[in-house]
Design a protein around this motif. Structure first.
Motif, PDB file in Angstrom:
ATOM      1  N   LYS A 331       6.366  26.777 -26.682  1.00  0.00           N
ATOM      2  CA  LYS A 331       5.808  27.341 -25.408  1.00  0.00           C
ATOM      3  C   LYS A 331       4.785  26.589 -24.598  1.00  0.00           C
ATOM      4  CE  LYS A 331       4.395  31.764 -23.235  1.00  0.00           C
ATOM      5  NZ  LYS A 331       4.025  33.064 -23.862  1.00  0.00           N
ATOM      6  N   HIS A 332       3.777  25.991 -25.023  1.00  0.00           N
ATOM      7  CA  HIS A 332       2.873  25.303 -24.480  1.00  0.00           C
ATOM      8  C   HIS A 332       2.823  23.934 -24.701  1.00  0.00           C
ATOM      9  CE1 HIS A 332       1.382  29.348 -23.583  1.00  0.00           C
ATOM     10  NE2 HIS A 332       1.155  29.748 -24.935  1.00  0.00           N
ATOM     11  N   ALA A 333       3.983  23.166 -24.411  1.00  0.00           N
ATOM     12  CA  ALA A 333       4.257  21.964 -24.864  1.00  0.00           C
ATOM     13  C   ALA A 333       3.467  21.029 -23.912  1.00  0.00           C
ATOM     14  CB  ALA A 333       5.751  21.725 -24.924  1.00  0.00           C
ATOM     15  N   ASP A 334       3.349  21.456 -22.670  1.00  0.00           N
ATOM     16  CA  ASP A 334       2.884  20.337 -21.732  1.00  0.00           C
ATOM     17  C   ASP A 334       1.179  20.338 -22.049  1.00  0.00           C
ATOM     18  OD1 ASP A 334       2.250  23.175 -21.257  1.00  0.00           O
ATOM     19  OD2 ASP A 334       2.435  23.023 -19.041  1.00  0.00           O
ATOM     20  N   VAL A 335       0.587  21.354 -22.623  1.00  0.00           N
ATOM     21  CA  VAL A 335      -0.569  21.259 -23.042  1.00  0.00           C
ATOM     22  C   VAL A 335      -1.028  20.450 -24.201  1.00  0.00           C
ATOM     23  CG1 VAL A 335      -2.976  22.572 -23.791  1.00  0.00           C
ATOM     24  CG2 VAL A 335      -1.445  23.507 -21.860  1.00  0.00           C
ATOM     25  N   LEU A 336      -0.128  20.587 -25.196  1.00  0.00           N
ATOM     26  CA  LEU A 336      -0.078  19.791 -26.464  1.00  0.00           C
ATOM     27  C   LEU A 336       0.220  18.390 -26.070  1.00  0.00           C
ATOM     28  CD1 LEU A 336      -0.226  20.726 -29.546  1.00  0.00           C
ATOM     29  CD2 LEU A 336       2.041  20.833 -29.577  1.00  0.00           C
ATOM     30  N   ALA A 337       0.901  18.275 -25.293  1.00  0.00           N
ATOM     31  CA  ALA A 337       1.243  16.731 -25.198  1.00  0.00           C
ATOM     32  C   ALA A 337       0.034  15.945 -24.673  1.00  0.00           C
ATOM     33  CB  ALA A 337       2.272  16.659 -23.933  1.00  0.00           C
ATOM     34  N   PHE A 338      -0.861  16.725 -23.747  1.00  0.00           N
ATOM     35  CA  PHE A 338      -2.163  15.957 -23.550  1.00  0.00           C
ATOM     36  C   PHE A 338      -3.221  15.548 -24.687  1.00  0.00           C
ATOM     37  CE2 PHE A 338      -0.809  16.760 -19.325  1.00  0.00           C
ATOM     38  CZ  PHE A 338      -1.327  15.790 -18.419  1.00  0.00           C
ATOM     39  N   LEU A 339      -2.988  16.689 -25.449  1.00  0.00           N
ATOM     40  CA  LEU A 339      -3.974  16.881 -26.651  1.00  0.00           C
ATOM     41  C   LEU A 339      -3.560  15.794 -27.521  1.00  0.00           C
ATOM     42  CD1 LEU A 339      -4.695  20.415 -27.002  1.00  0.00           C
ATOM     43  CD2 LEU A 339      -6.316  18.612 -25.962  1.00  0.00           C
ATOM     44  N   ILE A 340      -2.241  15.368 -27.592  1.00  0.00           N
ATOM     45  CA  ILE A 340      -1.743  14.661 -28.835  1.00  0.00           C
ATOM     46  C   ILE A 340      -2.439  13.190 -28.563  1.00  0.00           C
ATOM     47  CG2 ILE A 340       0.413  13.558 -29.579  1.00  0.00           C
ATOM     48  CD1 ILE A 340       1.845  16.242 -29.403  1.00  0.00           C
ATOM     49  N   ASP A 341      -2.757  12.872 -27.522  1.00  0.00           N
ATOM     50  CA  ASP A 341      -3.390  11.452 -27.499  1.00  0.00           C
ATOM     51  C   ASP A 341      -4.569  11.113 -28.045  1.00  0.00           C
ATOM     52  OD1 ASP A 341      -5.537  12.636 -26.079  1.00  0.00           O
ATOM     53  OD2 ASP A 341      -5.541  11.932 -24.143  1.00  0.00           O
ATOM     54  N   GLY A 342      -5.332  11.991 -28.837  1.00  0.00           N
ATOM     55  CA  GLY A 342      -6.292  12.028 -29.897  1.00  0.00           C
ATOM     56  C   GLY A 342      -7.407  12.232 -29.395  1.00  0.00           C
ATOM     57  N   GLU A 343      -7.748  12.598 -28.009  1.00  0.00           N
ATOM     58  CA  GLU A 343      -9.016  12.631 -27.442  1.00  0.00           C
ATOM     59  C   GLU A 343      -9.229  14.059 -27.414  1.00  0.00           C
ATOM     60  OE1 GLU A 343     -10.625   9.943 -27.000  1.00  0.00           O
ATOM     61  OE2 GLU A 343      -9.155   8.451 -27.160  1.00  0.00           O
TER      62      GLU A 343
END
Length: 406
Positions: A331-343
């Motif tokens: 549901k919140h894939a857009d938020v998760l996509a940014f956090l996956i960068d490891g920062e």
């Protein structure tokens, strides 16, 4: 400049922060403070790094404009890597102008690349492209050439130009090897992983398959009518209909696309678009209104025809209809996509990057944290969010070319 300061600067340029600290850890003069700050940033202690670099800038004074400008550039990169996207751009721009006026072209260019990286993070691709076009990477040392090619690759990947991204990453890898900075090489390798990781899922005729970026590019260039769930747009043969601001219409289009060439029952459309499990006449009336709006929006690409039990999508010229969905159903894939960068991100930085309200972003973060997909640390304004697995090094472009020119 004394030999210890020079040796520490060279150690930082080579990606050896511990070697730099061994030389200046006990010193409090302005050059040592600046180098200690850069070293702490490369080690991942951004709070301490920011404080040291600011102290160095104050200590240099107004007469040492170039040194102060370099500290501003260093602080800007620390802010970028720690995802403080609200850091004042005017300060970085003023520092760049000072560096250019005093002939420090390398650090001035480095400031430009920081601007580009921030523009990429917040989705200003056109602006990033224009800024990048004004830089000639062949004039710079290998570390900055790698930064240039990473920026080219970042823009190309967001534009869905896989071949351009491949070529840029190949050049970035060559430049990183010449720079001999391990973290920079790791940054290029991480960027290359994006080209070998599923970028989307293709849903067609009841089947699903994962697509790489180059597959997505090929699909969008084909004659298919694509319902793009990643960007919330429908496209065919260069014609595009944006539905990002019309979520109900997009849900209806997605349902019709997934079922094509079959129709979709009215009750199923109502449940999908309105989240109503027990439809009544008011829902059916609303469905007729929304289908009318969808017909009007898609008039250049397809028609939405009524059937006995529901509605079906009829493309004008496309041979087939394909739905692109995000690679992860979340549901919140857009938020998760940014956090996956490891920062580590603040909720305000995520809101800026997503173009959403901070309140909505905070709700999404709380929901992701409840399922263990993200975690936070710190309190209040210092609170940061990240995925549980984090790389053991800072972003590789962190201050790689800060050798003094004096």
């Amino acid at each position: 400049m004394d030999s210890l300061i020079t040796a520490a600067a060279r150690a930082l340029a080579a990606g050896d922060p511990l070697g730099a600290l061994n030389r200046v850890a006990l010193r409090d003069d302005p050059p040592a403070l600046a180098l200690r700050g850069i070293a702490m940033a490369q080690l991942g202690d951004f709070v301490r790094a920011k404080a040291l670099v600011r102290s160095a800038a104050r200590a240099f004074g107004a007469k040492e404009a170039v040194a102060r400008a370099r500290c501003v550039v260093a602080e800007a990169e620390i802010a970028l890597v720690s995802r403080d996207l609200g850091w004042p751009e005017k300060a970085l721009d003023a520092a760049r102008i000072t560096l250019e006026a005093h002939g420090d072209r390398v650090n001035a260019a480095h400031a430009r690349y920081l601007e580009i990286r921030r523009q990429l993070l917040i989705g200003h691709l056109d602006l990033a492209e224009r800024t990048l076009a004004g830089l000639d990477a062949s004039l710079f040392p290998p570390a900055l050439r790698a930064a240039h090619e990473l920026a080219v690759a970042g823009i190309a990947m967001r534009r869905l130009h896989a071949k351009t991204a491949h070529a840029a990453l190949t050049r970035a890898a060559q430049a990183a090897r010449l720079a001999a900075i391990p973290a920079l090489t790791a940054e290029v390798e991480n960027a290359s992983l994006a080209l070998h990781t599923p970028a989307a899922r293709q849903l067609a005729r009841g089947k699903e398959r994962l697509l790489l970026l180059e597959d997505v590019e090929a699909l969008l260039a084909s004659k298919a009518l694509v319902v793009d769930g990643c960007r919330r747009v429908m496209c065919n043969a260069g014609e595009m209909v944006w539905l990002a601001r019309r979520p109900v219409l997009f849900e209806l289009a997605s349902a019709l696309g997934e079922a094509w060439p079959d129709d979709v029952p009215r009750d199923a459309l109502i449940e999908r678009a309105f989240r109503a499990r027990h439809p009544d006449e008011s829902h059916r009336a609303r469905l007729r209104v929304e289908i009318g709006r969808l017909r009007k929006a898609l008039r250049m690409l397809a028609d939405v025809s009524a059937t006995t039990r529901g509605f079906t999508l009829e493309p004008h010229s496309a041979r087939e209809v394909v739905v692109l969905a995000p690679p992860v159903e979340e549901k919140h894939a857009d938020v998760l996509a940014f956090l996956i960068d490891g920062e580590s991100w603040s909720s305000s930085a995520l809101a800026l990057a997503l173009g959403a309200s901070q309140r909505n972003v905070q709700r999404a973060l709380d929901a992701l944290a409840a399922t263990g997909k993200v975690q936070s640390f710190g309190r209040g304004r210092a609170r940061r969010w990240m995925t549980p697995l984090m790389p053991g090094f800072a972003t590789a472009l962190l201050l790689p070319a800060s050798l003094p020119n004096d």
